[in-house]
Design a protein around this motif. Structure first.
Motif, mmCIF file in Angstrom:
data_model
loop_
_atom_site.group_PDB
_atom_site.id
_atom_site.type_symbol
_atom_site.label_atom_id
_atom_site.label_comp_id
_atom_site.label_asym_id
_atom_site.label_seq_id
_atom_site.Cartn_x
_atom_site.Cartn_y
_atom_site.Cartn_z
ATOM 1 N N GLN A 207 52.254 63.884 68.644
ATOM 2 C CA GLN A 207 52.136 65.062 67.789
ATOM 3 C C GLN A 207 50.705 65.615 67.792
ATOM 4 O O GLN A 207 49.749 64.885 67.511
ATOM 5 N N PRO A 208 50.512 66.898 68.120
ATOM 6 C CA PRO A 208 49.173 67.496 68.044
ATOM 7 C C PRO A 208 48.646 67.497 66.616
ATOM 8 O O PRO A 208 49.407 67.514 65.648
ATOM 9 N N ILE A 209 47.330 67.486 66.502
ATOM 10 C CA ILE A 209 46.667 67.470 65.200
ATOM 11 C C ILE A 209 45.744 68.683 65.103
ATOM 12 O O ILE A 209 44.901 68.911 65.969
ATOM 13 N N GLY A 210 45.946 69.479 64.054
ATOM 14 C CA GLY A 210 45.142 70.676 63.836
ATOM 15 C C GLY A 210 44.521 70.671 62.460
ATOM 16 O O GLY A 210 44.477 69.649 61.778
ATOM 17 N N MET A 211 44.061 71.827 62.025
ATOM 18 C CA MET A 211 43.341 71.932 60.765
ATOM 19 C C MET A 211 43.907 73.075 59.925
ATOM 20 O O MET A 211 44.290 74.119 60.450
ATOM 21 N N VAL A 212 43.979 72.845 58.614
ATOM 22 C CA VAL A 212 44.436 73.872 57.676
ATOM 23 C C VAL A 212 43.469 73.940 56.507
ATOM 24 O O VAL A 212 42.698 73.008 56.262
ATOM 25 N N HIS A 213 43.522 75.053 55.788
ATOM 26 C CA HIS A 213 42.731 75.172 54.559
ATOM 27 C C HIS A 213 43.267 74.189 53.526
ATOM 28 O O HIS A 213 44.481 74.018 53.388
ATOM 29 N N TYR A 214 42.333 73.548 52.797
ATOM 30 C CA TYR A 214 42.746 72.603 51.763
ATOM 31 C C TYR A 214 41.708 72.644 50.651
ATOM 32 O O TYR A 214 40.517 72.425 50.906
ATOM 33 N N PRO A 215 42.115 72.947 49.426
ATOM 34 C CA PRO A 215 41.154 73.036 48.326
ATOM 35 C C PRO A 215 40.353 71.747 48.160
ATOM 36 O O PRO A 215 40.898 70.644 48.161
ATOM 37 N N GLY A 216 39.052 71.881 48.046
ATOM 38 C CA GLY A 216 38.185 70.721 47.859
ATOM 39 C C GLY A 216 37.621 70.163 49.141
ATOM 40 O O GLY A 216 36.760 69.276 49.107
ATOM 41 N N VAL A 217 38.085 70.643 50.297
ATOM 42 C CA VAL A 217 37.566 70.196 51.595
ATOM 43 C C VAL A 217 37.006 71.423 52.304
ATOM 44 O O VAL A 217 37.756 72.267 52.805
ATOM 45 N N ALA A 218 35.674 71.525 52.338
ATOM 46 C CA ALA A 218 35.019 72.762 52.765
ATOM 47 C C ALA A 218 35.408 73.182 54.177
ATOM 48 O O ALA A 218 35.630 74.369 54.447
ATOM 49 N N ASN A 219 35.491 72.232 55.100
ATOM 50 C CA ASN A 219 35.732 72.581 56.499
ATOM 51 C C ASN A 219 37.201 72.540 56.900
ATOM 52 O O ASN A 219 37.527 72.714 58.076
ATOM 53 N N GLY A 220 38.084 72.286 55.942
ATOM 54 C CA GLY A 220 39.497 72.224 56.256
ATOM 55 C C GLY A 220 39.989 70.799 56.429
ATOM 56 O O GLY A 220 39.198 69.865 56.587
ATOM 57 N N LEU A 221 41.297 70.630 56.414
ATOM 58 C CA LEU A 221 41.930 69.312 56.470
ATOM 59 C C LEU A 221 42.707 69.153 57.765
ATOM 60 O O LEU A 221 43.453 70.053 58.170
ATOM 61 N N TYR A 222 42.549 67.999 58.421
ATOM 62 C CA TYR A 222 43.328 67.695 59.627
ATOM 63 C C TYR A 222 44.744 67.295 59.234
ATOM 64 O O TYR A 222 44.951 66.471 58.333
ATOM 65 N N VAL A 223 45.724 67.871 59.935
ATOM 66 C CA VAL A 223 47.133 67.626 59.642
ATOM 67 C C VAL A 223 47.928 67.678 60.942
ATOM 68 O O VAL A 223 47.433 68.120 61.983
ATOM 69 N N ALA A 224 49.189 67.244 60.879
ATOM 70 C CA ALA A 224 50.110 67.436 61.997
ATOM 71 C C ALA A 224 50.385 68.922 62.140
ATOM 72 O O ALA A 224 50.808 69.577 61.194
ATOM 73 N N SER A 225 50.120 69.469 63.336
ATOM 74 C CA SER A 225 50.271 70.908 63.538
ATOM 75 C C SER A 225 50.671 71.191 64.979
ATOM 76 O O SER A 225 50.032 70.689 65.912
ATOM 77 N N PRO A 226 51.705 72.009 65.203
ATOM 78 C CA PRO A 226 52.113 72.322 66.581
ATOM 79 C C PRO A 226 51.039 73.075 67.350
ATOM 80 O O PRO A 226 51.041 73.087 68.582
ATOM 81 N N ASP A 227 50.112 73.702 66.627
ATOM 82 C CA ASP A 227 49.045 74.463 67.270
ATOM 83 C C ASP A 227 47.754 73.653 67.401
ATOM 84 O O ASP A 227 46.724 74.207 67.798
ATOM 85 N N GLY A 228 47.808 72.357 67.090
ATOM 86 C CA GLY A 228 46.617 71.534 67.116
ATOM 87 C C GLY A 228 46.274 71.012 68.502
ATOM 88 O O GLY A 228 46.885 71.389 69.509
ATOM 89 N N LYS A 229 45.298 70.118 68.540
ATOM 90 C CA LYS A 229 44.868 69.518 69.802
ATOM 91 C C LYS A 229 45.736 68.299 70.126
ATOM 92 O O LYS A 229 46.244 67.627 69.239
ATOM 93 N N PRO A 230 45.915 67.990 71.420
ATOM 94 C CA PRO A 230 46.759 66.858 71.811
ATOM 95 C C PRO A 230 46.259 65.552 71.210
ATOM 96 O O PRO A 230 45.054 65.311 71.088
ATOM 97 N N ALA A 231 47.200 64.695 70.822
ATOM 98 C CA ALA A 231 46.880 63.379 70.268
ATOM 99 C C ALA A 231 48.026 62.437 70.603
ATOM 100 O O ALA A 231 49.198 62.823 70.524
ATOM 101 N N SER A 232 47.691 61.211 70.973
ATOM 102 C CA SER A 232 48.724 60.262 71.396
ATOM 103 C C SER A 232 48.460 58.881 70.805
ATOM 104 O O SER A 232 47.329 58.384 70.859
#
Length: 352
Positions: A207-232
């Protein structure tokens, strides 16, 4: 076979850290702004407007070395503004480190859960880096070449020389090539305790891992995302506990995305046991609409710690158990293991 610690070191934390200076050079885009306009627009995630007013009026900001207590003072091009964060008591953190492997090129330590690797947020002094710098290594202290989450324990690799740092860092940047392949590479094995009974004995998670806005985390939060970077990640079941409805797994990661194991196990329906942040699906368990915005601020003018979970919160059980790598100087294969916490041992391992 686990690597027994060679020795331990560490210095108890001072009650207060030494404070921190944040320095900026005023560039053309900010020339002509007021002092309060500069800080409230450039660093809104550090403090609300009222917090920045309080910091300026209390003398915590200087302009070209002179205290500036007027929020409406106009900044000129090229002047240097410095915000001095007053010393504070950082949250509790372990301070003793075990050395698992050491030679003239590198050192591997067993990082305890609850200790941050590098400065960030509330933890500016209570870090692995500080303890490495405080110990009398010659000619210079080792430097970590990768990170482990604050709640993650286990093997942390540090370089003693510039050449070792360059080569070891490249291993983590390139991902796993397999120790010995082209004389380069590293393999990383973790232990984790996850929620529920994992049915398959082995799972491959891509599952690729990307970043989304998340309150309290200035640079965003890493999450499972179809538009993220490859991860294995390769997951292997070690033991199932039907009574407690949890599973002990070994995970080998072939990439090094932040919070990869926490996200991947949650994505396949088995979040890490005790993880306060990631829920089933690999995203945080909260509704954006349910989060109330509070512009209250702490004693130093900054925001209070968010009430909702953030990535640095502990509670989960994840341990960097074993590294197999090509030595940065000799090219020999080196295997380093960190003693397992009891909760991450199988029944057979506990009996021995």
């Amino acid at each position: 076979m686990e690597t027994p610690p060679l020795y331990s070191f560490g210095i108890p934390w001072p009650e207060l850290n030494g404070g921190l200076d944040y320095s900026d050079l005023v560039r053309s885009a900010d020339s002509g702004k007021t002092l309060i306009g500069f800080y409230s627009s450039r660093y809104p995630n550090s403090a609300p407007l009222r917090g920045w007013l309080r910091r300026i009026r209390s003398g915590q900001v200087t302009v070209d070395g002179e205290a500036a207590t007027d929020p409406d003072a106009v900044l000129e091009l090229g002047c240097r503004v410095v915000y001095r964060r007053i010393p504070w008591r950082e949250p509790d953190a372990p301070w003793t480190l075990q050395v698992l492997y050491e030679d003239e090129h590198m050192v591997a330590i067993n990082k305890p859960s609850g200790l941050q690797v590098l400065p960030g947020g509330l933890f500016q002094q209570r870090t692995v880096l500080s303890q490495l710098q405080w110990r009398a290594w010659r000619p210079q202290p080792p430097a970590p070449v990768h990170r482990l989450g604050r709640g993650t324990s286990g093997v942390l690799l540090c370089a003693k020389t510039r050449s070792a740092k360059t080569r070891l860092s490249s291993y983590f940047a390139r991902g796993t090539l397999g120790a010995g392949e082209e004389g380069r590479g590293i393999r990383k094995f973790y232990r984790a305790l996850v929620v529920g009974l994992v049915v398959e004995d082995e799972i491959v998670v891509d599952q690729p891992i990307g970043m989304v806005h998340y309150p309290g985390v200035a640079n965003g939060l890493y999450v499972a995302s179809p538009d993220g970077k490859p991860a294995s990640s390769d997951v292997r079941v070690l033991e199932r506990d039907a009574e407690a409805e949890r599973t002990l797994v070994e995970v080998e990661i072939h990439s090094g995305r932040p919070h990869q194991i926490r996200i991947h196990m949650a994505f396949v329906g088995h979040p890490l046991f005790g993880d306060p942040l990631y829920g089933v699906g690999g995203c945080p368990e909260f509704s954006e609409e349910s989060v109330s915005i509070d512009d209250g601020f702490a004693e130093d003018g900054g925001y209070e710690k968010p009430m909702r979970p953030v990535p640095g919160d502990c509670g989960y059980h994840l341990h960097a158990h074993r590294l197999v790598l090509c030595h940065p100087s000799t090219n020999e294969t080196v295997e380093i293991t960190a003693p397992l916490p009891a909760i991450l041992q199988t029944r057979t391992e506990l009996d021995h």
